[in-house]
Design an enzyme around this catalytic site. Structure first.
Site, mmCIF file in Angstrom:
data_model
loop_
_atom_site.group_PDB
_atom_site.id
_atom_site.type_symbol
_atom_site.label_atom_id
_atom_site.label_comp_id
_atom_site.label_asym_id
_atom_site.label_seq_id
_atom_site.Cartn_x
_atom_site.Cartn_y
_atom_site.Cartn_z
ATOM 1 N N SER A 10 3.566 3.227 -4.089
ATOM 2 C CA SER A 10 4.835 3.835 -3.648
ATOM 3 C C SER A 10 4.642 5.069 -2.761
ATOM 4 C CB SER A 10 5.717 4.152 -4.858
ATOM 5 O OG SER A 10 6.060 2.951 -5.535
ATOM 6 N N ASN A 66 -1.407 -2.566 3.502
ATOM 7 C CA ASN A 66 -1.591 -3.892 2.899
ATOM 8 C C ASN A 66 -0.273 -4.637 3.057
ATOM 9 O OD1 ASN A 66 -1.965 -6.109 1.270
ATOM 10 N ND2 ASN A 66 -2.007 -4.952 -0.654
ATOM 11 N N LYS A 103 0.324 -7.634 2.268
ATOM 12 C CA LYS A 103 0.504 -8.668 1.230
ATOM 13 C C LYS A 103 0.950 -9.980 1.885
ATOM 14 C CE LYS A 103 1.634 -4.965 -1.915
ATOM 15 N NZ LYS A 103 2.136 -4.579 -3.204
ATOM 16 N N GLU A 143 -4.908 2.892 -7.671
ATOM 17 C CA GLU A 143 -3.535 2.402 -7.620
ATOM 18 C C GLU A 143 -3.026 2.148 -9.035
ATOM 19 O OE1 GLU A 143 -2.603 0.523 -3.620
ATOM 20 O OE2 GLU A 143 -3.524 -1.050 -4.785
ATOM 21 N N HIS A 170 -7.383 -6.003 -5.834
ATOM 22 C CA HIS A 170 -6.005 -5.483 -5.893
ATOM 23 C C HIS A 170 -5.378 -5.923 -7.214
ATOM 24 C CE1 HIS A 170 -1.752 -4.936 -5.020
ATOM 25 N NE2 HIS A 170 -2.132 -4.096 -4.077
ATOM 26 N N GLU A 226 -2.616 -7.089 -7.924
ATOM 27 C CA GLU A 226 -1.896 -8.373 -7.877
ATOM 28 C C GLU A 226 -2.873 -9.544 -7.996
ATOM 29 O OE1 GLU A 226 0.388 -7.523 -4.359
ATOM 30 O OE2 GLU A 226 1.505 -6.020 -5.504
ATOM 31 N N GLY A 272 4.910 -0.719 -5.759
ATOM 32 C CA GLY A 272 6.165 -1.382 -5.420
ATOM 33 C C GLY A 272 7.341 -0.998 -6.289
HETATM 34 C C1 PEP Z 1 -0.202 -1.862 -2.750
HETATM 35 O O1 PEP Z 1 0.183 -3.014 -2.844
HETATM 36 O O2 PEP Z 1 -1.414 -1.643 -2.645
HETATM 37 C C2 PEP Z 1 0.786 -0.798 -2.786
HETATM 38 C C3 PEP Z 1 0.357 0.415 -2.956
HETATM 39 O O3 PEP Z 1 2.101 -1.156 -2.645
HETATM 40 P P1 PEP Z 1 3.354 -0.139 -2.472
HETATM 41 O O4 PEP Z 1 2.945 0.887 -1.443
HETATM 42 O O5 PEP Z 1 4.462 -1.024 -1.968
HETATM 43 O O6 PEP Z 1 3.611 0.471 -3.781
#
Ligand code: PEP
Length: 248
Positions: A207, A9, A11, A161, A91, A93, A167
């Site tokens: 992460s 992703n 973003k 997630e 997601h 976000e 992040g």
């Molecule tokens: C995500 O945005 O779905 C995500 C898992 O981000 P990150 O891997 O940067 O934690």
């Protein structure tokens, strides 16, 4: 058996010059036995889909309607027309920044299905919810509210997630990831056709890095990852894909 999927992703990152990262991945993983997906910003979907190789392309969100007066939004039909095969819905976000509800995520997933896109439905608890012992209840509510009845292994992927792991460089313990994935599998089986629930790919996200990917992929009911930051550079994402290939 669920398909193994490494999903990136991007973003709100990436311009045309970034497409080279996808070319590099396609060269490094030609003939891979796992599915590889990049969800670039909407501006790059059609360009990414035109690249040669086995890297699939998806959107990061879609509107529930096919078209209409929704300034700034992208429909599932538009993503399909641009060459996408997948779309991420719900997601964290989007749930946070745009106050998206389970019902909206549900309707987006239906829109994705209607265009033959695979919906990657994201769920996950906040740190406060985890600390209050509410993780399973939150996951159950999100699954019940966001994954439409009739979900099939062929049209739905669920990404677990934890919001606090996205992040941040923090991840749950491997035991906690295992427990969450077992709970999700069981809950999906209670709501949907059992064989479909058992065939659905369940991704862990939050992460994931080259340094922790192999241990995460070794866990039961983890069929791949949804990767943010570490999907932006081919060298990092390639190492994660290699770990998934080795686990397959
Ligand atoms: C995500 O945005 O779905 C995500 C898992 O981000 P990150 O891997 O940067 O934690």
């Amino acid at each position: 058996m669920p398909r193994k999927l490494a999903a990136g992703n991007w973003k709100m990152n990436g311009v045309q010059a970034s497409l080279g990262e996808i070319r590099t991945l396609a060269e490094a993983h030609a003939g891979s036995d796992v599915d590889i997906l990049i969800c670039p910003p909407a501006t790059l979907v059609s360009l990414a889909a035109e690249l040669e190789g086995n890297i699939q392309v998806g959107g990061q969100d879609c509107h529930a309607n096919k078209n209409g007066a929704h300034t700034g939004d992208t429909s599932a039909a538009m993503l399909k027309d641009s060459g996408a095969g997948y779309v991420i819905v719900g997601h964290s976000e989007r749930r946070t920044d745009h106050k998206e509800t389970n019902q909206q995520v549900h309707d987006k997933a239906l829109a994705a299905w209607s265009e033959n896109l695979i919906a990657v439905v994201c769920i996950g608890e906040t740190l406060e919810e985890r600390e209050n012992g509410e993780t399973n209840q939150v996951l159950a509510n999100q699954l019940a509210g966001s994954v439409p009845i009739g979900a099939l292994a062929a049209n739905t992927v669920v990404a677990y997630e934890p919001v606090w792991a996205i992040g941040t460089g923090k991840i749950p313990t491997f035991e906690e990831i295992s427990q969450a994935h077992a709970f999700i599998r069981g809950f999906l089986a209670s709501q949907h056709e059992t064989s479909e629930a058992h065939g659905m790919s369940l991704l862990y996200g939050g992460s994931v890095k080259p340094s922790n990917a192999a241990e995460i992929f070794a866990l039961n009911n983890v069929d791949g990852a949804l990767v943010g930051g570490a999907s932006l550079k081919a060298v990092d994402f390639s190492a994660i894909i290699s770990a998934l290939e080795a686990s397959a």
